[in-house]
Design a protein around this motif. Structure first.
Motif, short mmCIF file in Angstrom:
data_model
loop_
_atom_site.label_atom_id
_atom_site.label_comp_id
_atom_site.label_asym_id
_atom_site.label_seq_id
_atom_site.Cartn_x
_atom_site.Cartn_y
_atom_site.Cartn_z
N ARG A 40 -3.43 -11.91 -12.69
CA ARG A 40 -3.90 -12.39 -11.38
C ARG A 40 -2.88 -12.09 -10.29
O ARG A 40 -3.24 -11.62 -9.20
N CYS A 41 -1.62 -12.34 -10.57
CA CYS A 41 -0.57 -12.13 -9.58
C CYS A 41 -0.42 -10.65 -9.21
O CYS A 41 -0.37 -10.29 -8.03
N ILE A 42 -0.36 -9.79 -10.20
CA ILE A 42 -0.20 -8.36 -9.96
C ILE A 42 -1.45 -7.79 -9.29
O ILE A 42 -1.36 -6.94 -8.40
N GLY A 43 -2.62 -8.29 -9.67
CA GLY A 43 -3.84 -7.87 -8.98
C GLY A 43 -3.82 -8.24 -7.51
O GLY A 43 -4.21 -7.45 -6.65
N GLU A 44 -3.31 -9.43 -7.21
CA GLU A 44 -3.22 -9.87 -5.81
C GLU A 44 -2.18 -9.05 -5.04
O GLU A 44 -2.41 -8.67 -3.89
N ILE A 45 -1.06 -8.74 -5.66
CA ILE A 45 -0.04 -7.89 -5.02
C ILE A 45 -0.63 -6.53 -4.70
O ILE A 45 -0.46 -5.99 -3.60
N THR A 46 -1.36 -5.97 -5.65
CA THR A 46 -1.99 -4.66 -5.48
C THR A 46 -3.00 -4.68 -4.35
O THR A 46 -3.03 -3.80 -3.49
N ARG A 47 -3.82 -5.71 -4.33
CA ARG A 47 -4.83 -5.86 -3.28
C ARG A 47 -4.18 -6.03 -1.90
O ARG A 47 -4.60 -5.43 -0.92
N GLU A 48 -3.14 -6.83 -1.83
CA GLU A 48 -2.45 -7.08 -0.56
C GLU A 48 -1.75 -5.82 -0.06
O GLU A 48 -1.78 -5.52 1.15
N ALA A 49 -1.14 -5.05 -0.94
CA ALA A 49 -0.49 -3.80 -0.53
C ALA A 49 -1.52 -2.83 0.04
O ALA A 49 -1.26 -2.12 1.01
N HIS A 50 -2.70 -2.82 -0.57
CA HIS A 50 -3.75 -1.93 -0.05
C HIS A 50 -4.28 -2.43 1.30
O HIS A 50 -4.46 -1.63 2.22
N THR A 51 -4.50 -3.73 1.42
CA THR A 51 -5.04 -4.29 2.65
C THR A 51 -4.05 -4.16 3.81
O THR A 51 -4.43 -3.74 4.90
N ARG A 52 -2.80 -4.51 3.57
CA ARG A 52 -1.80 -4.50 4.65
C ARG A 52 -1.29 -3.12 5.00
O ARG A 52 -1.11 -2.79 6.16
N TRP A 53 -0.96 -2.32 3.97
CA TRP A 53 -0.27 -1.06 4.23
C TRP A 53 -1.02 0.17 3.75
O TRP A 53 -0.49 1.27 3.76
N GLU A 54 -2.26 -0.02 3.29
CA GLU A 54 -3.10 1.08 2.82
C GLU A 54 -2.48 1.87 1.67
O GLU A 54 -2.67 3.06 1.54
#
Length: 93
Positions: A40-54
């Motif tokens: 869950r944590c790594i999935g959220e980090i991955t999603r946030e990196a994509h959302t914030r910094w593409e």
């Protein structure tokens, strides 16, 4: 007077993603001892990196996997089985 020609957009280069040695060690420990919350944590980090910094999800996951193995001393087999569940599905166009 003429306008300057617009420069072509540069492709983003994500070769500079890195994880510090202590964080890589913590990541490997988290994966070994608490795999479900780690997903869950790594999935959220991955999603946030994509959302914030593409940053493409594949690049974030690749970087996290590499650092967990090299710096965190997670075995390649453990990393393969863990990160296989996080890898985004292939696009079928």
């Amino acid at each position: 007077m003429q306008a300057r020609p617009k420069k072509p957009a540069r492709a983003k280069d994500w070769l500079h993603l890195w994880v510090s040695r202590p964080v890589a060690g913590m990541l490997a420990w988290f994966i070994r001892h608490h795999p479900e919350p780690a997903h869950r944590c790594i999935g959220e980090i991955t999603r946030e990196a994509h959302t914030r910094w593409e940053v493409p999800a594949e690049d974030t996951l690749y970087t996290e996997r590499q650092y967990a193995v090299v710096e965190g001393r997670l075995s390649p087999e453990e990393a393969d089985s863990f990160f296989a569940l996080l890898t985004p599905p292939e696009k079928n166009d």
